[in-house]
Design a protein around this motif. Sequence first.
Motif, PDB file in Angstrom:
ATOM      1  N   LEU A  21      37.900  32.749  35.225  1.00 31.38           N
ATOM      2  CA  LEU A  21      38.704  33.442  36.299  1.00 31.38           C
ATOM      3  C   LEU A  21      37.494  34.380  37.069  1.00 31.38           C
ATOM      4  O   LEU A  21      37.551  34.033  38.246  1.00 31.38           O
ATOM      5  CB  LEU A  21      39.861  34.097  35.807  1.00 31.38           C
ATOM      6  N   ASP A  22      36.712  34.828  36.461  1.00 33.06           N
ATOM      7  CA  ASP A  22      35.629  35.654  36.986  1.00 33.06           C
ATOM      8  C   ASP A  22      34.633  34.752  37.652  1.00 33.06           C
ATOM      9  O   ASP A  22      34.166  35.007  38.915  1.00 33.06           O
ATOM     10  CB  ASP A  22      34.772  36.396  36.082  1.00 33.06           C
ATOM     11  N   ASP A  23      34.311  33.624  37.321  1.00 32.77           N
ATOM     12  CA  ASP A  23      33.454  32.600  37.828  1.00 32.77           C
ATOM     13  C   ASP A  23      34.063  31.964  39.105  1.00 32.77           C
ATOM     14  O   ASP A  23      33.538  31.430  39.889  1.00 32.77           O
ATOM     15  CB  ASP A  23      33.033  31.609  36.944  1.00 32.77           C
ATOM     16  N   ASN A  24      35.360  32.033  39.230  1.00 28.42           N
ATOM     17  CA  ASN A  24      36.159  31.572  40.169  1.00 28.42           C
ATOM     18  C   ASN A  24      36.859  32.335  41.110  1.00 28.42           C
ATOM     19  O   ASN A  24      38.176  32.231  41.123  1.00 28.42           O
ATOM     20  CB  ASN A  24      36.990  30.186  39.580  1.00 28.42           C
ATOM     21  N   ASP A  26      37.456  32.704  43.895  1.00 30.14           N
ATOM     22  CA  ASP A  26      38.043  32.207  45.043  1.00 30.14           C
ATOM     23  C   ASP A  26      39.389  31.762  44.990  1.00 30.14           C
ATOM     24  O   ASP A  26      40.182  31.604  45.805  1.00 30.14           O
ATOM     25  CB  ASP A  26      37.152  31.061  45.724  1.00 30.14           C
ATOM     26  N   VAL A  27      39.671  31.495  43.916  1.00 28.72           N
ATOM     27  CA  VAL A  27      41.265  31.290  43.160  1.00 28.72           C
ATOM     28  C   VAL A  27      41.742  32.453  43.488  1.00 28.72           C
ATOM     29  O   VAL A  27      41.412  33.430  42.426  1.00 28.72           O
ATOM     30  CB  VAL A  27      41.282  30.578  41.886  1.00 28.72           C
ATOM     31  N   GLN A  28      42.591  32.469  44.266  1.00 31.36           N
ATOM     32  CA  GLN A  28      43.629  33.737  44.627  1.00 31.36           C
ATOM     33  C   GLN A  28      44.683  34.045  43.370  1.00 31.36           C
ATOM     34  O   GLN A  28      45.230  32.917  43.022  1.00 31.36           O
ATOM     35  CB  GLN A  28      44.075  33.923  46.017  1.00 31.36           C
ATOM     36  N   ASN A  29      45.007  35.258  43.295  1.00 31.21           N
ATOM     37  CA  ASN A  29      46.066  35.490  42.375  1.00 31.21           C
ATOM     38  C   ASN A  29      47.670  34.684  42.900  1.00 31.21           C
ATOM     39  O   ASN A  29      48.144  34.176  41.905  1.00 31.21           O
ATOM     40  CB  ASN A  29      46.356  36.919  42.222  1.00 31.21           C
ATOM     41  N   ILE A  30      47.646  34.860  44.120  1.00 31.40           N
ATOM     42  CA  ILE A  30      48.979  33.989  44.587  1.00 31.40           C
ATOM     43  C   ILE A  30      48.859  32.389  44.392  1.00 31.40           C
ATOM     44  O   ILE A  30      49.858  31.741  43.803  1.00 31.40           O
ATOM     45  CB  ILE A  30      49.217  34.192  46.090  1.00 31.40           C
ATOM     46  N   ASP A  31      47.675  31.907  44.209  1.00 29.97           N
ATOM     47  CA  ASP A  31      47.476  30.448  44.053  1.00 29.97           C
ATOM     48  C   ASP A  31      47.890  30.359  42.266  1.00 29.97           C
ATOM     49  O   ASP A  31      48.601  29.467  42.383  1.00 29.97           O
ATOM     50  CB  ASP A  31      46.144  30.059  44.231  1.00 29.97           C
ATOM     51  N   LEU A  32      47.400  31.318  41.746  1.00 34.52           N
ATOM     52  CA  LEU A  32      47.691  31.285  40.264  1.00 34.52           C
ATOM     53  C   LEU A  32      49.325  31.442  40.098  1.00 34.52           C
ATOM     54  O   LEU A  32      49.813  30.580  39.348  1.00 34.52           O
ATOM     55  CB  LEU A  32      47.150  32.269  39.454  1.00 34.52           C
ATOM     56  N   MET A  33      49.975  32.163  40.643  1.00 34.72           N
ATOM     57  CA  MET A  33      51.349  32.510  40.649  1.00 34.72           C
ATOM     58  C   MET A  33      52.165  31.277  41.228  1.00 34.72           C
ATOM     59  O   MET A  33      53.142  30.836  40.411  1.00 34.72           O
ATOM     60  CB  MET A  33      51.875  33.594  41.332  1.00 34.72           C
ATOM     61  N   ILE A  34      51.433  30.677  42.240  1.00 35.66           N
ATOM     62  CA  ILE A  34      52.371  29.385  42.618  1.00 35.66           C
ATOM     63  C   ILE A  34      52.127  28.188  41.634  1.00 35.66           C
ATOM     64  O   ILE A  34      53.343  27.583  41.279  1.00 35.66           O
ATOM     65  CB  ILE A  34      51.787  28.913  44.433  1.00 35.66           C
TER      66      ILE A  34
END
Length: 102
Positions: A21-24, A26-34
């Motif tokens: 997650l730290d290396d990425n 650019d992956v936003q929390n909202i993307d993870l939630m979706i």
Amino acid sequence: MDKQTEIEIQAATFRRLLKHLDDNKDVQNIDLMILADFCRNCLGKWYKAAAEEKGVEIDYEQAREKIYGMPYSQWKEQYQAKATPEQLAAFDARQAQKGGCN
């Protein structure tokens, strides 16, 4: 496999997840939630709950710092992008379907 080895493997897996997650960023929390119905903040809540189950007092901000690798306010300022209308619509649809963080 003995219990201690299993715990060590689980801990290593969790550390690898946090690094990923730290290396990425650019992956936003909202993307993870979706996509997965959890985000870095959920991990912070779970970390806090697990600590409390072991009798360790930790507040939510301290738990999030363990997940983000820095204070959440700093991470948010440096890496969090404003959600797009499409992300918000997808998030709302997911929340209606699943109910949010577990």
